[in-house]
Design an enzyme around this catalytic site. Sequence first.
Site, mmCIF file in Angstrom:
data_model
loop_
_atom_site.group_PDB
_atom_site.id
_atom_site.type_symbol
_atom_site.label_atom_id
_atom_site.label_comp_id
_atom_site.label_asym_id
_atom_site.label_seq_id
_atom_site.Cartn_x
_atom_site.Cartn_y
_atom_site.Cartn_z
ATOM 1 N N ASP A 169 -9.245 -0.366 21.537
ATOM 2 C CA ASP A 169 -10.236 -0.214 22.602
ATOM 3 C C ASP A 169 -9.611 -0.536 23.957
ATOM 4 O OD1 ASP A 169 -13.040 0.287 23.350
ATOM 5 O OD2 ASP A 169 -12.986 -1.797 24.009
ATOM 6 N N LYS A 179 -9.111 1.865 27.473
ATOM 7 C CA LYS A 179 -9.477 1.441 28.829
ATOM 8 C C LYS A 179 -8.299 1.541 29.805
ATOM 9 C CE LYS A 179 -13.106 -1.693 27.197
ATOM 10 N NZ LYS A 179 -13.566 -3.096 27.064
#
Length: 836
Positions: free
Chosen positions: A698, A702
């Site tokens: 994750d 980003k």
Amino acid sequence: MLSFLFPPTFAPQFCVNYILLFMKVLKFGGSSVQTPERIRNVIEIVKADKQARVVVCSAFGGITDQLIATAKRAEKGDESYKELFKDIEKKHIEAAKELIEIKRQSSVVAQVKNMLNDLEELLEGIFLLKELSKRTLDNIVSFGERFSSYIISEYAKDAGLNAAYLDTRKVIKTNNNFTNAAVNFELTDRLIQEYFAQHAELQVATGFIGSTSEGVTTTLGRGGSDYTVSIFGAALSASAIEIWTDVDGVMTADPRKVAQAFSVPSLTYEEAMELSHFGAKVIYPPTMVPALKKNVPIFIRNTFNPAFKGSIIDSTHNPSDKAVKGITSIGNIALLRVQGSGMVGVAGVSARLFGALAKDSISVILITQASSEHSICFAVKPEDAQSAVKLINMEFAPEIERSEIDKIVAEYDLAIVAIVGENMKKTSGVAGKMFQSLGKNGINISAIAQGSSELNISVVIQKQDEVKALRALHQAFFLSDIKVINVFMVGVGLIGSTLLKQVQEQKNYLLKEYNIDFKVIGLANSKKKTTDANGIDLASWKDQLANSPEQMSMEAFMQDMITLNLPNSVFIDNTASGTVSNFYEQILSESISIVTPNKIASSSGYQQYTNLKELAKKHDVVYLYETNVGAALPVISTLRDLVNSGDKIMKIEAVLSGTLSFIFNTFDSTKKFSEVVKEAKLKGFTEPDPREDLSCSDVARKILILTRECGYAMENKDIAIHGFIPESCAKAPSVEEFFTELEKSDAYFEEMRANAEKEGKILRCIAKFEKGKADISLQAVGREHPFFQLSGSDNIIAFTTARYPERPLLVKGAGAGAEVTAAGVFADMIRIANYL
């Protein structure tokens, strides 16, 4: 009669003027006289108006259409026309019986039956001959007004009025252009004046109909009852004409299409003519002409709200009025283009073009011509288009043969939208506001027309965009202080439900302070969906969604947005679903903005990322995903501001996972690493499988988004992840077995922590982008590092730039949680409202 008081040579005219000096003529439309109860209401209105002298009545609501349908069936030899006739008969007999006193009922019903017998004979003749001429059709439809006006006149007598029935075929004389006859005003005015000099009673007159000099029945065109009352008002020099309908006057737009439409207090004759020409249904276009000539004011009133003053149409122009008085439309037109090099500088082309159309009585609704004289385009009714094409191709056959003019074709499924107002010519920026409003809502314009009087600006658009255009323009010109944003939301779990709560709590504040009104039109979870074009009540949205019979699929939800076609629409995706994000391109292509915390689209292939941004730009909408990185923290917007203002991004360092931030801020000598991870899972900080967080995938998404915002064409594979969980943990077949393996690795993590502590450092999972390369690793940082003081589940991002070379620009705060993520989405929604 008063004629005995005056010499014969001038008694009638003098008498008319004497009696009618303060006289009104009234007209009641079909909806106003649709039922006996409504007719009683009409007579109460008439009784309350002591100046009423003429009451013009339309046919009972729906009867004209029913008469036409009956005649059409008879023409086809379809015996079911008799059933339609029986229904017409029943409606009028029952109305007479319900309205008329018992002692007079038999004679009134007998007269109605006599007229019904005449109608039945006509229909039988049509049935036998299987022929329906325009002349016969005029006779057929005239019965609607004759029935209604006779019954109403007889009821008026029972109600205490000195009333009489007037068949206007006696006084309104026309040519023989059946279904749309032209009035002979000189003869008609004289006949009306003479008739009223001889008849002092309140005249209940038939609208819509007249007759030729030979006494043949004609009609004045659909909506001709308005015309009738204007003819009477002008002929009698009335003090006022009142048209009673089912709305509160002339509206700023059609209230059936624009819910926020409101009545216009006053209009000039010219404004009213323009509005009615371009589709306003409240008044029939020719109505203004007789009133204008005699300067008789026209009042538009609501039968069902008689206390409301309605609208006045007269010659008074108020320079302080709004620039635009109304917005109207014609919902179905065809557009024809005549173009070619052979038109440039050639005199008489327009005369030949429109002369050819006039031969077949084809009416042109709108005309526009290029300044180069290379093309002329014009709008006609769709049913006239093919005849028009044929006539023009014949007229210009030699030029078409020589390729000087292109062959004429018609374009269908179009609509005209027009803004009207006398003060437009004194106000700059009106056209710009119109085109900007349409453009921002993805509405393409095919043709534009504006007269030199600047009284209206008309545009031709796709038929499917008519309602959307009306709503967008109405908001721009009449509700410009209020920005209505129509929201469609998928995902009503923790983030979505929190967002809806925030929107509800802030609704009044945003409306009062910033004139922003968010209307949630559509909601969906993984199983169900619901929509309401007027807005879903946020106090009961859960029940509405739970009780909805509509099964959710993105295809169906997408179709709902397209079908409703609302201006200023925004799609909110609160999911983490690739199925939903796969629809982003189509959503943007429909000129619908997007706000989402879903990272999938922006972190997938670079081509998709750039395509989404280009689509948003192309369709003049907004694609916002601030919450993709740092929840509500202004990370992406800050980075964009730096880049757009010309700063050079030298390095980005960031702790981008609230989960990993919590884990390493909590991990100390008193707790084992596996215990901290379990605690994070229990608090809801981790995914169901904590490895999704510990793997840094994750975080990779980003930092990838941030690199792209810096202008680098990077893919997922370009992000180097230096993992820190042992392979045995990563490959465990289940979550339970993962935790078993993690417990076995506690010593490994404790060793890393202890080594860092010895050096006065703490562990941080840091994503870094520098010199075109991005990586993620677990690092030990000392007190001099800006990330050392990080606490809880906070995120922190440090931008080292040409302007911030020594002391990086820091963005720090809560980077996870439903409240802050929802707040970030809400902030993006407000940004879109300000943009639109």
